[in-house]
Enzyme design. Structure first.
Site, mmCIF file in Angstrom:
data_model
loop_
_atom_site.group_PDB
_atom_site.id
_atom_site.type_symbol
_atom_site.label_atom_id
_atom_site.label_comp_id
_atom_site.label_asym_id
_atom_site.label_seq_id
_atom_site.Cartn_x
_atom_site.Cartn_y
_atom_site.Cartn_z
ATOM 1 C CG ASN A 22 -2.213 -0.813 0.899
ATOM 2 O OD1 ASN A 22 -3.064 -0.397 0.128
ATOM 3 N ND2 ASN A 22 -2.292 -1.999 1.486
ATOM 4 N NE ARG A 73 -1.773 1.481 22.869
ATOM 5 C CZ ARG A 73 -3.083 1.365 22.908
ATOM 6 N NH1 ARG A 73 -3.638 0.308 23.452
ATOM 7 N NH2 ARG A 73 -3.847 2.286 22.409
ATOM 8 N NE ARG A 99 2.600 -2.333 18.741
ATOM 9 C CZ ARG A 99 2.592 -3.422 19.510
ATOM 10 N NH1 ARG A 99 2.641 -4.622 18.963
ATOM 11 N NH2 ARG A 99 2.529 -3.316 20.815
ATOM 12 C CG HIS A 117 -10.320 -3.688 7.866
ATOM 13 N ND1 HIS A 117 -9.519 -4.291 8.819
ATOM 14 C CD2 HIS A 117 -11.389 -4.500 7.688
ATOM 15 C CE1 HIS A 117 -10.099 -5.413 9.214
ATOM 16 N NE2 HIS A 117 -11.231 -5.573 8.544
ATOM 17 C CG ASP A 149 -13.243 4.933 16.178
ATOM 18 O OD1 ASP A 149 -12.576 3.860 16.181
ATOM 19 O OD2 ASP A 149 -14.478 4.952 16.076
ATOM 20 C CD GLU A 150 -9.850 6.490 22.666
ATOM 21 O OE1 GLU A 150 -9.349 5.558 23.324
ATOM 22 O OE2 GLU A 150 -10.078 7.623 23.119
HETATM 23 C C1 GRF Z 1 -3.356 -4.822 3.819
HETATM 24 O O1 GRF Z 1 -4.162 -5.907 3.472
HETATM 25 C C2 GRF Z 1 -4.140 -3.826 4.628
HETATM 26 O O2 GRF Z 1 -5.487 -3.784 4.277
HETATM 27 C C3 GRF Z 1 -3.992 -4.359 6.026
HETATM 28 O O3 GRF Z 1 -2.665 -4.821 6.085
HETATM 29 C C4 GRF Z 1 -2.241 -5.214 4.787
HETATM 30 C C5 GRF Z 1 -0.967 -4.478 4.500
HETATM 31 O O4 GRF Z 1 -0.387 -4.890 3.304
HETATM 32 N N1 GRF Z 1 -4.313 -3.347 6.999
HETATM 33 P P1 GRF Z 1 0.881 -4.118 2.721
HETATM 34 O O5 GRF Z 1 1.960 -4.137 3.787
HETATM 35 O O6 GRF Z 1 0.450 -2.721 2.390
HETATM 36 O O7 GRF Z 1 1.278 -4.908 1.511
#
Ligand code: GRF
Length: 224
Positions: A22, A73, A99, A117, A149-150
């Site tokens: 990503n 944390r 995290r 997500h 959010d939390e």
């Molecule tokens: C992705 O599937 C994202 O939706 C999730 O963690 C994964 C990260 O993949 N939160 P990358 O490290 O960006 O390849």
């Protein structure tokens, strides 16, 4: 003078714990000029993260803050926030950052932390979501960009993309189909933010002017 002034770029802080595909899609969109943003910092809690290598390869400032070096944390979060503030980060982009984000961190960046997500929230929050989607018998899944959010994957939803779940799918094939859409919608959501088009009203996000209904191809509608 001829020509238009270059558009102001927002400063991103990308937080990633893993491979960073990503992150790569955001780097590519910045380079292609489809995203008015500059990655001011890539930060990882994992010294082995592929995301750090991608930052290095692209001459992007990077930082590794290993959470295991902190007893509390809150101390880890403070170190991360300090780093982001030092770099003048305006929008925090979580890209596979494993995290949880504390309240104190959220207060520093109100409605300025996004996450992606790999499911159509509010269905399947948390981990192992492709497995959950397959086990549930869902015909469609997808991905969601939302403000943090939390809660765990509970923040206001900005934009989503839908993919079919096929009979022969495994976790890997479904993940790959979803990831392809993640790479499409994350830069797009960040660009909406850069253009000042996102308003948060309680749990609802309004995009002004609205995206056309089901923009993108019909087989992979993007819903915003
Ligand atoms: C992705 O599937 C994202 O939706 C999730 O963690 C994964 C990260 O993949 N939160 P990358 O490290 O960006 O390849």
């Amino acid at each position: 003078m001829n020509g238009t002034a270059p558009r102001k770029k927002i400063r991103l802080g990308v937080l990633a714990s893993g491979g960073g595909s990503n992150l790569q899609s955001i780097i590519d969109a910045c380079n292609a000029g489809s995203l008015d943003a500059e990655i001011a910092l890539v930060l990882s809690n994992n010294p082995e993260a592929g995301a750090l290598a991608r930052a290095r390869d692209n001459a992007i400032p990077l930082e590794c803050i290993d959470h295991r070096d902190f007893a509390q944390r809150s101390d880890f979060d403070r170190a991360v926030v300090d780093c982001l503030e030092d770099r003048g980060v305006e929008l925090v982009v979580l890209a596979g950052f494993m995290r949880l984000i504390s309240g104190a961190f959220l207060e520093k960046f109100p409605h300025r932390i996004m996450n992606i997500h790999p499911a159509l929230l509010p269905a399947f929050p948390g981990l192992h979501v492709q497995r959950k989607a397959l086990e549930s018998g869902a015909r469609f899944s997808g991905c969601t960009v939302h403000f943090v959010d939390e809660g765990m994957d509970t923040g206001p939803i900005i934009i989503q993309a839908v993919v079919p779940v096929l009979e022969q799918d495994t976790e890997d094939t479904l993940s790959a189909r979803i990831l392809e859409q993640e790479h499409r919608i994350y830069p797009r959501a960040i660009q909406l933010f850069a253009e000042g088009r996102i308003k948060v009203d309680g749990r609802r996000v309004q995009i002004e002017p609205p995206l056309p209904p089901c923009c993108g191809s019909l087989s992979n509608p993007v819903l915003g």
